[in-house]
Design an enzyme around this catalytic site. Sequence first.
Site, PDB file in Angstrom:
ATOM      1  N   TYR A  18       0.918  -1.181  -0.018  1.00  8.01           N
ATOM      2  CA  TYR A  18       0.162   0.126  -0.008  1.00  8.01           C
ATOM      3  C   TYR A  18       0.725   1.088  -0.005  1.00  8.01           C
ATOM      4  O   TYR A  18       0.553   2.109  -0.617  1.00  8.01           O
ATOM      5  CB  TYR A  18      -0.821   0.020   1.217  1.00  8.01           C
ATOM      6  CG  TYR A  18      -1.886   1.106   1.136  1.00  8.01           C
ATOM      7  CD1 TYR A  18      -3.202   1.019   0.583  1.00  8.01           C
ATOM      8  CD2 TYR A  18      -1.796   2.590   1.597  1.00  8.01           C
ATOM      9  CE1 TYR A  18      -4.255   2.060   0.247  1.00  8.01           C
ATOM     10  CE2 TYR A  18      -2.435   3.642   1.557  1.00  8.01           C
ATOM     11  CZ  TYR A  18      -3.794   3.247   0.790  1.00  8.01           C
ATOM     12  OH  TYR A  18      -4.663   4.407   0.542  1.00  8.01           O
ATOM     13  N   PHE A  36      -8.030  21.795 -24.423  1.00 11.96           N
ATOM     14  CA  PHE A  36      -8.183  20.322 -24.492  1.00 11.96           C
ATOM     15  C   PHE A  36      -9.331  20.094 -23.595  1.00 11.96           C
ATOM     16  O   PHE A  36      -9.404  20.739 -22.313  1.00 11.96           O
ATOM     17  CB  PHE A  36      -7.028  19.616 -23.981  1.00 11.96           C
ATOM     18  CG  PHE A  36      -7.301  18.027 -24.102  1.00 11.96           C
ATOM     19  CD1 PHE A  36      -7.696  17.470 -25.524  1.00 11.96           C
ATOM     20  CD2 PHE A  36      -7.583  17.363 -23.391  1.00 11.96           C
ATOM     21  CE1 PHE A  36      -8.173  16.360 -25.774  1.00 11.96           C
ATOM     22  CE2 PHE A  36      -8.198  15.626 -23.422  1.00 11.96           C
ATOM     23  CZ  PHE A  36      -8.242  15.589 -24.512  1.00 11.96           C
ATOM     24  N   THR A  37     -10.224  19.250 -23.992  1.00 12.33           N
ATOM     25  CA  THR A  37     -11.567  18.790 -23.221  1.00 12.33           C
ATOM     26  C   THR A  37     -11.406  18.952 -21.755  1.00 12.33           C
ATOM     27  O   THR A  37     -11.802  19.607 -21.001  1.00 12.33           O
ATOM     28  CB  THR A  37     -12.253  17.787 -23.891  1.00 12.33           C
ATOM     29  OG1 THR A  37     -11.331  16.410 -23.875  1.00 12.33           O
ATOM     30  CG2 THR A  37     -12.570  18.005 -25.315  1.00 12.33           C
ATOM     31  N   ASP A  89       1.436  20.592 -20.632  1.00 12.95           N
ATOM     32  CA  ASP A  89       0.635  19.382 -20.617  1.00 12.95           C
ATOM     33  C   ASP A  89       1.653  18.427 -21.429  1.00 12.95           C
ATOM     34  O   ASP A  89       1.982  18.675 -22.726  1.00 12.95           O
ATOM     35  CB  ASP A  89      -0.893  19.409 -21.320  1.00 12.95           C
ATOM     36  CG  ASP A  89      -1.396  18.110 -21.394  1.00 12.95           C
ATOM     37  OD1 ASP A  89      -0.794  17.023 -21.417  1.00 12.95           O
ATOM     38  OD2 ASP A  89      -2.514  18.130 -21.778  1.00 12.95           O
ATOM     39  N   LYS A 136      -0.114   8.100 -23.425  1.00 13.02           N
ATOM     40  CA  LYS A 136       0.180   8.396 -24.661  1.00 13.02           C
ATOM     41  C   LYS A 136       1.518   8.174 -24.855  1.00 13.02           C
ATOM     42  O   LYS A 136       2.031   6.866 -25.067  1.00 13.02           O
ATOM     43  CB  LYS A 136      -0.061   9.828 -25.111  1.00 13.02           C
ATOM     44  CG  LYS A 136      -1.756  10.026 -25.152  1.00 13.02           C
ATOM     45  CD  LYS A 136      -2.429  10.313 -24.121  1.00 13.02           C
ATOM     46  CE  LYS A 136      -3.894  10.606 -24.260  1.00 13.02           C
ATOM     47  NZ  LYS A 136      -4.749  10.726 -23.154  1.00 13.02           N
ATOM     48  N   ARG A 148     -13.733  15.624 -33.595  1.00 15.95           N
ATOM     49  CA  ARG A 148     -13.151  16.595 -32.943  1.00 15.95           C
ATOM     50  C   ARG A 148     -13.566  17.947 -33.518  1.00 15.95           C
ATOM     51  O   ARG A 148     -13.129  18.388 -34.242  1.00 15.95           O
ATOM     52  CB  ARG A 148     -11.394  16.564 -32.868  1.00 15.95           C
ATOM     53  CG  ARG A 148     -10.890  15.504 -32.261  1.00 15.95           C
ATOM     54  CD  ARG A 148     -10.682  15.509 -30.854  1.00 15.95           C
ATOM     55  NE  ARG A 148     -11.813  15.182 -29.823  1.00 15.95           N
ATOM     56  CZ  ARG A 148     -11.579  14.909 -28.755  1.00 15.95           C
ATOM     57  NH1 ARG A 148     -10.341  14.581 -28.060  1.00 15.95           N
ATOM     58  NH2 ARG A 148     -12.548  14.675 -27.702  1.00 15.95           N
ATOM     59  N   PHE A 166     -19.123  14.739 -25.849  1.00 19.02           N
ATOM     60  CA  PHE A 166     -18.990  13.996 -26.778  1.00 19.02           C
ATOM     61  C   PHE A 166     -18.706  12.399 -26.604  1.00 19.02           C
ATOM     62  O   PHE A 166     -18.674  11.639 -27.550  1.00 19.02           O
ATOM     63  CB  PHE A 166     -17.475  14.209 -27.531  1.00 19.02           C
ATOM     64  CG  PHE A 166     -16.403  14.543 -26.494  1.00 19.02           C
ATOM     65  CD1 PHE A 166     -16.435  15.488 -25.497  1.00 19.02           C
ATOM     66  CD2 PHE A 166     -15.465  13.336 -26.276  1.00 19.02           C
ATOM     67  CE1 PHE A 166     -15.305  15.714 -24.816  1.00 19.02           C
ATOM     68  CE2 PHE A 166     -14.501  13.688 -25.520  1.00 19.02           C
ATOM     69  CZ  PHE A 166     -14.395  14.559 -24.710  1.00 19.02           C
TER      70      PHE A 166
HETATM   71  N1  F0G Z   1      -4.116  16.107 -22.226  1.00 23.96           N
HETATM   72  C1  F0G Z   1      -4.377  15.689 -23.573  1.00 23.96           C
HETATM   73  C2  F0G Z   1      -3.496  16.512 -24.640  1.00 23.96           C
HETATM   74  C3  F0G Z   1      -5.018  14.773 -23.806  1.00 23.96           C
HETATM   75  O1  F0G Z   1      -4.972  14.378 -25.209  1.00 23.96           O
HETATM   76  C4  F0G Z   1      -5.776  13.951 -22.796  1.00 23.96           C
HETATM   77  C5  F0G Z   1      -6.376  12.871 -23.229  1.00 23.96           C
HETATM   78  C6  F0G Z   1      -5.475  14.398 -21.598  1.00 23.96           C
HETATM   79  C7  F0G Z   1      -4.796  15.606 -21.145  1.00 23.96           C
HETATM   80  C8  F0G Z   1      -6.229  13.663 -20.464  1.00 23.96           C
HETATM   81  O2  F0G Z   1      -5.582  12.416 -20.235  1.00 23.96           O
HETATM   82  O3  F0G Z   1      -7.181  10.633 -20.761  1.00 23.96           O
HETATM   83  O4  F0G Z   1      -5.180  10.213 -19.184  1.00 23.96           O
HETATM   84  O5  F0G Z   1      -7.202  11.620 -18.361  1.00 23.96           O
HETATM   85  N2  F0G Z   1      -6.868  12.573 -24.497  1.00 23.96           N
HETATM   86  C9  F0G Z   1      -7.155  11.410 -25.008  1.00 23.96           C
HETATM   87  C10 F0G Z   1      -7.643  11.515 -26.378  1.00 23.96           C
HETATM   88  C11 F0G Z   1      -8.670  10.919 -23.876  1.00 23.96           C
HETATM   89  O6  F0G Z   1      -8.174  10.467 -26.843  1.00 23.96           O
HETATM   90  O7  F0G Z   1      -7.047  12.209 -27.062  1.00 23.96           O
HETATM   91  P1  F0G Z   1      -6.259  11.269 -19.513  1.00 23.96           P
END
Ligand code: F0G
Length: 467
Positions: free
Chosen positions: A82, A134-135, A225, A268, A392, A459
């Site tokens: 843990y 970014f979303t 990021d 990624k 997108r 989305f």
């Molecule tokens: N920042 C970027 C630029 C991203 O592309 C993503 C995730 C995140 C942050 C968030 O990271 O998913 O690990 O919580 N992008 C994915 C995509 C979902 O399909 O582009 P996460």
Amino acid sequence: MTDTARRPRPTRRSWAEPFRIKMVEKVPVTTREQREKAIREAGYNTFLLRSEDVYIDLLTDSGTSAMSDWQWAGMMLGDEAYAGSRNFYHLEEKVQQYYGYRYVVPTHQGRGAEHLISRILIKPGDVIPGNMYFTTTRLHQELAGGRFVDVIIPDAHEPQNEHPFKGNVDLAKLKSVIEEHGAKRIPYVSIAGTVNMAGGQPFSLENLRAVRELTNKHGIRIILDATRVVENAYFIQQREPGYEHRPVAAIVKEICSLTDGCTMSAKKDSLVNIGGFLALNEQDVYEEARNLVVVFEGLHTYGGMAGRDMEAVARGIEESMDDDHIRARVGQVYYLGNLLRDWGVPIVLPVGGHGVFLDAKAMLPHVEQEHYPAQALAAAIYVDSGVRSMERGTVSAGRKKETGEEYRPKLELVRLTIPRRVYTQAHMDVVAESVYFVHQERERIRGLKMVYEPRYLRFFQARFEPL
Ligand code: F0G
């Protein structure tokens, strides 16, 4: 005779992937009839398809990479204590070594890190400038009471504009945001490597240095990021004068040295199926993050990951920095992009680092933006071949926080995202041919209306019906 096409004699030497395959996974093959039914049942949203109905899955490059034998071997060395797992210390060491930040807080994935940093640094009424939204990043900034302001260069919003660094910050715009709101209202500038929503477009080191100089003058932090910063570093090596002989790892280190911390989705660049971290240089911010991670993610030595997952991230970080790896990774994306460009399909140029982005506005001028052309195009490609892509555009952009109106982004795109080390060149040929034939018959594609809209990040779960 098989249907192998005759090829002209070579005029160049090709490169190939720096790995070979030792385990394979069967992919489902479906009929057009099955796919028509599947997309209807999924409400014309590729996120709602079952993976079993997908032939080539280009929904995302997130968590979809193939791990190496060395990473899988590391999984067997998971220390599932843990507290104080040795895999955490290995991860911490690799982040310090390759990204260069002092402190590391593990999180279950990128948005976990975004949540923590937004909560710690943003006060209600604050403004966060960034190189395109970014979303999940913007949502966490808003949930903390902040407002995102886009300061990317205007070139980024033009699909055909071949600026080599479309991820750059417009310095005049950033300056005017600082003048308008004052440095006290700006907790940090948010800078993303290979800007996802712009089509996987990099910033240059020259631009980042200028942003650093400006923010230093005002005492404003830069939070990176770092999700796809290795891909960004590769583009710097390929395009920025003076960097052609620098290893990608050295360029990543230099980028990070110009920032105060990073959020990371290890799903990624780092070649794992789950994981992430927040890395920082300031001790007091780190201490606050270490306090909060316990509330939202898990103890500060696992942050939502199993020990074995942290080991896979630690090893993935090292593999991701290898010049041969990153060249093959981006090279495969370029292979697909170049085919589509040569065949006259409108795509975002230059080709991005993690995917090829189709320009749905250019492809479907007969579909109004309020009828979600990119969503409709993604559904049509799926029905044609079982290739899954992602919208997108308007659906992803969502609604304005203040007025509830839909954003109408300039970019209305479909993303063909390439998982790392997963598909072959023959898969890319199949994808390109499907997109080409859908493009040939594009006039038949009709728009959609949204019949179910979730409140956050719509989305992912929205449902549609054809008009
Ligand atoms: N920042 C970027 C630029 C991203 O592309 C993503 C995730 C995140 C942050 C968030 O990271 O998913 O690990 O919580 N992008 C994915 C995509 C979902 O399909 O582009 P996460």
